[in-house]
Design an enzyme around this catalytic site. Structure first.
Site, PDB file in Angstrom:
ATOM      1  N   ASP A 414     -33.635  -5.959 -18.350  1.00 27.04           N
ATOM      2  CA  ASP A 414     -33.005  -5.083 -17.327  1.00 27.04           C
ATOM      3  C   ASP A 414     -34.004  -3.839 -17.434  1.00 27.04           C
ATOM      4  OD1 ASP A 414     -31.668  -3.691 -15.095  1.00 27.04           O
ATOM      5  OD2 ASP A 414     -30.524  -2.668 -16.772  1.00 27.04           O
ATOM      6  N   LYS A 577     -25.354   9.409   0.860  1.00 24.94           N
ATOM      7  CA  LYS A 577     -26.529   9.389  -0.058  1.00 24.94           C
ATOM      8  C   LYS A 577     -26.681   8.056  -0.205  1.00 24.94           C
ATOM      9  CE  LYS A 577     -25.290  10.527  -4.567  1.00 24.94           C
ATOM     10  NZ  LYS A 577     -23.859  10.877  -4.585  1.00 24.94           N
ATOM     11  N   ARG A 608     -36.856   8.071  -9.449  1.00 20.49           N
ATOM     12  CA  ARG A 608     -35.657   7.418  -9.070  1.00 20.49           C
ATOM     13  C   ARG A 608     -35.087   8.109  -7.567  1.00 20.49           C
ATOM     14  NH1 ARG A 608     -32.400   3.628 -11.998  1.00 20.49           N
ATOM     15  NH2 ARG A 608     -30.310   4.518 -11.015  1.00 20.49           N
ATOM     16  N   THR A 688     -34.800  -5.972 -12.032  1.00 16.38           N
ATOM     17  CA  THR A 688     -34.146  -4.770 -11.785  1.00 16.38           C
ATOM     18  C   THR A 688     -33.646  -4.654 -10.266  1.00 16.38           C
ATOM     19  OG1 THR A 688     -34.465  -2.169 -11.803  1.00 16.38           O
ATOM     20  CG2 THR A 688     -36.635  -3.353 -11.291  1.00 16.38           C
ATOM     21  N   ARG A 800     -35.509  -5.241  -6.556  1.00 17.79           N
ATOM     22  CA  ARG A 800     -34.617  -5.134  -5.560  1.00 17.79           C
ATOM     23  C   ARG A 800     -33.587  -6.682  -5.902  1.00 17.79           C
ATOM     24  NH1 ARG A 800     -33.993  -0.251  -3.516  1.00 17.79           N
ATOM     25  NH2 ARG A 800     -35.487   0.227  -2.126  1.00 17.79           N
ATOM     26  N   LYS A 806     -30.535 -12.264 -10.861  1.00 14.15           N
ATOM     27  CA  LYS A 806     -31.160 -12.158 -12.142  1.00 14.15           C
ATOM     28  C   LYS A 806     -30.467 -13.555 -12.764  1.00 14.15           C
ATOM     29  CE  LYS A 806     -30.807  -7.359 -12.672  1.00 14.15           C
ATOM     30  NZ  LYS A 806     -30.261  -6.121 -13.593  1.00 14.15           N
TER      31      LYS A 806
END
Length: 1201
Positions: A414, A577, A608, A688, A800, A806
């Site tokens: 990760d 947000k 980020r 990620t 994404r 994963k």
């Protein structure tokens, strides 16, 4: 069938199938509802007793024996033991029964002790006192007696005894604060809410008057999901219905904080609590070594059957001669003569199976178990893997995979919290294209009203002032941050300023805290949530109050959150947000292009980003929103789906305000660790959920990608321009053009002679690649092409990614044709799926909770500890256990093959060569301790060398020490040594007198001589293989030989009264009294050990491995090395960086050419890189390669990226 299914079936049976429904009704305080309101359906629920133990006093023996005899080796020896009891066999049943009894007993004691500890822990929990409201009073009872429907009073710092629905609290607003550290490791305070209509019931008497019922779903293990509704009966005809969600559910194991007391009703008890439902054990993982052991066991079983068949056939060939059939000393009885020849042959076959069965090493399994169990403590005891900040070291959740740490080929990691610190710092924000940076001054001018901030570019002017302040208010209001004014939070002193307490922001998300703190530095301070009103201190030091009406919580699917607030002037706002990909499509106005440009710029810089938008609501809009949300929240079926649909309709038609940027720094030594993994031949993939630009910047900073790496993109943007088919084939041609004859695994992108490739793929494209081919599609499946591309890339970045994707990636690589060993490492709940899917799962004790650590096989404090975990511990564990397995089979071939040869000289009469005591104790006592100690302590190369030269890891890759050629070599070595023992003793003493009185040795003396040479040879063979000598090695190896001699002297020198016959009396002493016997033992020892020694000398001289070259360098240049040179430099010219290692100090980003460039620092180093492990066994104590004048200089402390 899993445990939850079994529990459900049992619950259905107990409640009666006719009463079984998908929901349960709980009556608060066991009060029956008023007549005519609803049907009263009594249901049976379990008590609050927790049972984590596996056995009881009554079922331990049968259940444990059943489980142990499910193992094929144990069951095989049980059959052999029963055969010895039933038929007349050449050896005593004790020879098989005693080793089997020893193995079963040791395992049963270990498992029984572990279960006793579980019983002890269960009793401590079940007898814990709790306080229950009965008849208007608080009474005490034991936790195990708690029932569903009981109203419980919990005070501050107490742990919740079961799953509870919050009714009321000591706080006026009906909230309480909880830490769930024991459930998911999150130490932050979470806010839970009482039902609005019950929060006024805050005394025992008031709570006792409450009449209500709760309808909710049946127990299920998801900690973050709960669906229910409460019906409250007041003075009206119809009850008031209110929705219940996870914000109302207090979970067993969580702790009440900063709240004086609460009242809550028990909803799930005992084994139906969410914590208990999460006890389910993970699927069993098997290591490659264990699979090799089972394959070798089958081979040796075939050898055993072949030996027994050959001996049986040759026996009847021998007896075909009438003169040999019934010699005078072995005449058959009448019963034996009348038995059918097939019956006699089958009995003889079983007898030979018993005689040769010792070739199957029963004690190997218990030795391997002890080695894994004891060896796992070395990881926990390693001081270098202890983190001072956390106060914790590495944890071993399963010891079955220790050696698998030395076989890893793919590492899936990760990003956030694993490669990075997950410690966010607010960097900047952008409002309508104007960029604001806290504490930045431009041209010496400071804006009025905010002395600590300025803008990088031009002022927004008067028109933009309102938009600017609206943006700051939006960020201050759109969050779930809590404000603590206490001096200590969870025992940690925080918020102290000049001796006075001040506010501290706490949230389960580090991003939210960073944003609120950033707004504080920009002039807008979030003060508190009080009486459902959020308070803000603006630049003019005025307090603004906003009524919080609704919170649309964040989830990983929407990737956004929203709040609906009412200002003091009565205006209604919806502030939202979220990720740019989830906000931009929902925006209808605003300066989208300028904000998007800044977002992309910040992402390239490795920051980020979040976008902020809003819309005004009319009263009619708000009523419609409330109606939609209320209907969705009250639904018991598909509540999540209905909420998602409602959120989708509400969160649209936004006006874009701007964006924020926070920085998540790389963890200490993360780049050094990834570089070491690459040099060790491992391929590192980063999986990620972040956007591509942010993740790519982190990959450059962490040296996953280098300056020379050619980046291949397989993203949605590119597949929009070309078809997926064309993109895949173009990338395939690119990587295969450079492949040549050399496998990319051999250099892993480290050699300058080959082009190094890195692949970037996003989640949407991955879904298209993994989609099954359509029947009418001519393109077929893209999986194989994708895998071929990945195999030729040293690093892959998947961005994404959803949590399930994963796991799909890990599963895809596991199932590829090479079947590589995979490792997954992560720190959050979203990483659990890939951790469980990989061969080895490692959790990081991070800030996203402990779910990853709880579900992993191993847990480490920081990513940097992965380097030592694999390159040192994994390397050692694999070397040790592979030697243990091969050595066990070798010494048993040496042991039993002379017995097979002996049958050719005794007419296949099943006469044993060795005494019963020797047969029994060979594997238990004489040869067991040396190999066990070797498998715990051996260090063929010291720890510093393994860390400095990761390429040594390649020598043990792909299970190289347990391949069939190595196994065949060990087997033939055992056969050779066995023939030397037997025929050496036979020919040296054929027709020769031994003792001074002219007596010749008998068969027991001959067998004892062979056995003596055997014990000394296999023990000295292990001594020759040992590189790391301590006083314990000397004590055990020479002590084992001494024990054999002393035992033989006592066994043959005393007349034991419990023996019916004593065939070994004075045999050993007579043998030692003979000079030729001593000479024979010495000569046979040299002859049997010489071939292995010669083989090692020749191979080390002509075809040395990297490890063997390192051992030679260590011995030849000890104390005279100025700087350690990795062995890879002997193969190809190294690319030297500033510190002498490739890439150090030369990590670049694609944004180097940008005029406005931020700097990210990778911190590694500080102090010599020596192992500080403390242990009685001196594990990790290094043989210093450097004299005092030649100290190793580690890399510098910082590298600019």
């Amino acid at each position: 069938m899993d445990l939850s299914t079994i529990r459900n079936l049992i619950s259905r049976y107990c409640a009666g199938e006719e009463n079984w429904v998908d929901s349960r009704t709980v009556y608060i305080g066991h009060k029956v509802p008023p007549p005519g309101t609803e049907a009263y359906i009594p249901q049976r629920y379990p008590d609050n007793r927790i049972v984590s133990s596996k056995y009881t006093f009554w079922n331990f023996v049968p259940k444990n024996l059943f489980e142990q005899f499910r193992r094929i080796a144990n069951f095989y020896f049980l059959i052999i033991f029963l055969v010895q009891l039933i038929i007349d066999t050449p050896t005593s049943p004790v020879t098989s029964g005693l080793p089997l009894f020893f193995v079963i007993t040791v395992t049963a004691i270990k498992q029984g002790y572990e279960d006793w500890l579980r019983h002890k822990a269960d009793n401590a929990i079940n007898r814990c006192p709790v306080h229950v409201v009965q008849d208007g009073k608080v009474v005490g009872k034991q936790s195990r007696k708690l029932q569903v429907g009981d109203v419980v009073r919990v005070t501050e710092d107490e742990t919740f005894p079961c799953d509870l629905i919050l009714l009321s609290t000591s706080r006026d607003d009906g909230t309480c604060f909880v830490t769930t550290a024991s459930l998911d490791g999150e130490s932050s305070h979470k806010t839970y809410y009482a039902v609005q209509d019950t929060k006024a019931f805050n005394t025992e008497r008031e709570v006792d008057t409450l009449q209500a019922s709760i309808e909710c779903e049946q127990p299920q293990p998801d900690l973050y999901k709960f669906v229910g509704r409460i019906s409250i009966y007041l003075d009206r005809d119809e009850p008031i219905a209110r929705p219940l969600g996870s914000e109302n559910l207090l979970l067993r194991g969580a702790t009440l904080k900063n709240t004086e007391y609460i009242y809550a009703v028990a909803i799930y008890t005992g084994m139906e609590t969410k914590m208990a439902l999460n006890y389910q054990s993970k699927s069993q993982k098997r290591s490659a070594v264990e699979k090799s052991m089972n394959a070798y066991l089958i081979v040796y079983l075939c050898i055993l059957i072949s030996k027994a068949l050959i001996s049986t056939v040759l026996k009847y060939v021998w007896q075909a001669n009438p003169n040999r059939d019934e010699p005078w000393y072995n005449q058959k009885t009448e019963t034996e003569r009348q038995r059918h020849i097939l019956t006699r042959a089958f009995t003889d076959f079983l007898a030979f199976m018993v005689l040769f069965n010792y070739i199957i090493p029963v004690s190997m399994y218990v030795t391997v178990e002890m080695q894994k169990f004891l060896g796992s403590y070395f990881i926990s005891w390693d001081d270098e893997m202890f983190d001072e900040e956390l106060g914790e070291g590495a944890l071993v959740n399963t010891s079955d995979l220790n050696e698998e740490l030395g076989q890893v080929e793919y590492v899936f990691t990760d990003k956030t919290g694993t490669l990075t610190e997950n410690n966010m710092e607010f960097i900047e924000c952008c409002v309508d294209g104007h960029v604001y940076v806290p504490h930045a001054i431009c041209n010496g001018q400071i804006m009025p009203g905010a002395a600590s901030m300025d803008m990088i570019d031009s002022s927004p002017g008067v028109e933009g002032k309102e938009r600017e302040e609206l943006f700051f208010r939006a960020v201050c209001l759109c969050h779930t941050v809590q404000v603590k004014e206490e001096e200590t939070v969870d025992g940690i002193k925080r918020g102290l300023h000049q001796g006075k307490t001040s506010s501290v922001y706490i949230s389960s998300s580090p991003d939210e805290v960073a944003l609120v703190e950033g707004m504080k530095r920009l002039g807008f301070t979030y003060l508190r949530l009080k009486d459902n009103h959020m308070e803000i201190l603006n630049r003019e030091d005025e307090i603004e109050r906003f009524e919080l009406l609704e919170v649309l919580n964040f989830d990983s699917v929407r990737r956004r959150m929203s709040v609906i607030v009412r200002s003091s002037s009565g205006e209604l706002y919806l502030f939202c947000k979220g990720a740019d990909s989830s906000i931009f499509p929902r925006v209808i106005s605003g300066k989208v292009a300028r904000v998007q440009e800044r977002v992309e710029h910040d992402a390239v810089e490795g920051l980020r980003t979040l976008c902020v938008a809003y819309k005004k609501l009319s009263r009619e809009d708000y009523e419609e929103v409330c109606h939609r949300l209320s209907n969705a929240k009250l639904a018991l079926q598909d509540r999540d789906k209905k909420l998602a649909e409602a959120y989708d309709l509400i969160e649209r038609d936004f006006i874009l305000l701007g964006a924020t940027a926070v920085e998540d720094r790389l963890q200490d030594k993360a780049a050094d660790t990834i570089e070491s993994l690459h040099k060790a031949g491992m391929k590192v993939w980063v999986l990620t959920g972040d956007k591509m630009e942010t993740a790519a910047a982190t990959c450059y900073a962490s040296r996953l990608f280098r300056r020379s790496t050619q980046i291949l993109e397989l993203t949605t943007k590119r597949t929009e321009e070309q078809s997926l088919h064309d993109v895949l084939f173009e990338l395939s041609r690119t990587v295969l053009r450079q492949q040549g004859s050399m496998s990319r695994d051999a250099f892993s992108g480290l050699s300058g002679e080959f082009q190094d490739y890195g692949l970037i793929i996003d989640g949407a494209t991955l879904s298209a690649v993994l989609k099954p081919p359509q029947e009418d599609s001519s393109g077929g499946s893209y999986k194989d092409i994708f895998l071929e591309i990945c195999r030729n890339c040293s690093s892959v970045l998947c961005c994404r990614m959803a949590p399930l994707q994963k796991a799909q990636i890990v599963k895809l690589i596991k199932a590829s044709k090479e079947h590589p060993i995979t490792l997954a490492i992560g720190d959050g709940a979203n990483d659990v799926s890939m951790i469980l899917e990989a061969h080895v799962g490692i959790g990081i004790m991070g800030k996203e909770g402990r779910q990853a650590a709880r579900n992993s096989d191993y847990a480490i404090p920081k990513f940097k500890h992965l380097k030592k975990m694999l390159l040192v511990h994994g390397h050692y564990y694999y070397i040790r256990i592979s030697e243990l397995v091969q050595y066990f089979f070798y010494k048993n071939v040496c042991f039993i093959f002379p017995q097979f040869l002996y049958q050719f000289f005794c007419g296949f009469s099943q006469q044993p060569l060795y005494d019963t005591a020797y047969l029994t104790l060979y594997n238990i006592s004489f040869t067991s301790l040396p190999i066990l100690l070797y498998s715990l302590m051996e260090q063929h190369v010291n720890t510093d060398t393994l860390k400095r030269d990761p390429s040594l890891y390649r020598d043990i890759a792909k299970n190289s020490l347990l391949q069939w050629p190595v196994f065949v070599y060990w087997t033939f070595l055992g056969l050779f040594d066995a023939m030397v023992f037997f025929f050496g003793a036979f020919f040296l003493f054929d027709n020769t007198t031994f003792t001074s009185n002219g007596q010749m040795f008998g068969n027991w003396t001959f067998g004892t001589l062979v056995f003596t040479v055997l014990v000394f040879t296999v023990t000295l063979k292990l001594a020759l293989d040992t590189h790391y000598w301590t006083w314990i090695n000397h004590f055990v190896i020479w002590g084992s030989l001494l024990f054999y001699v002393i035992f033989s002297l006592l066994w043959g020198g005393i007349i034991w009264p419990f023996l019916n016959y004593q065939r070994m009396y004075y045999v050993f002493m007579q043998m030692l009294a003979s000079g030729p016997a001593w000479l024979s033992i010495a000569l046979l020892l040299v002859v049997s050990l010489l071939p292995d020694v010669l083989k090692k000398v020749v191979c080390r001289s002509l075809w040395p491995s990297s490890t063997e070259r390192t051992q030679g360098v260590t011995k030849n240049y000890k104390g005279h090395l100025l700087e350690f040179t990795p062995l890879s430099s002997h193969h190809a010219p190294p690319v030297r960086g500033r510190h002498g290692n490739e890439g150090l100090g030369h990590t670049h980003r694609r944004s180097d050419s940008s005029p406005h460039k931020k700097v990210m620092y990778t911190h590694w180093g500080g102090g010599p890189n020596y192992c500080t492990f403390r242990s009685l066994l001196r594990f990790g104590e290094t043989q210093r390669l450097f004299g005092p004048a030649y100290a190793y200089t580690p890399p510098g402390p910082e590298t600019s990226v």
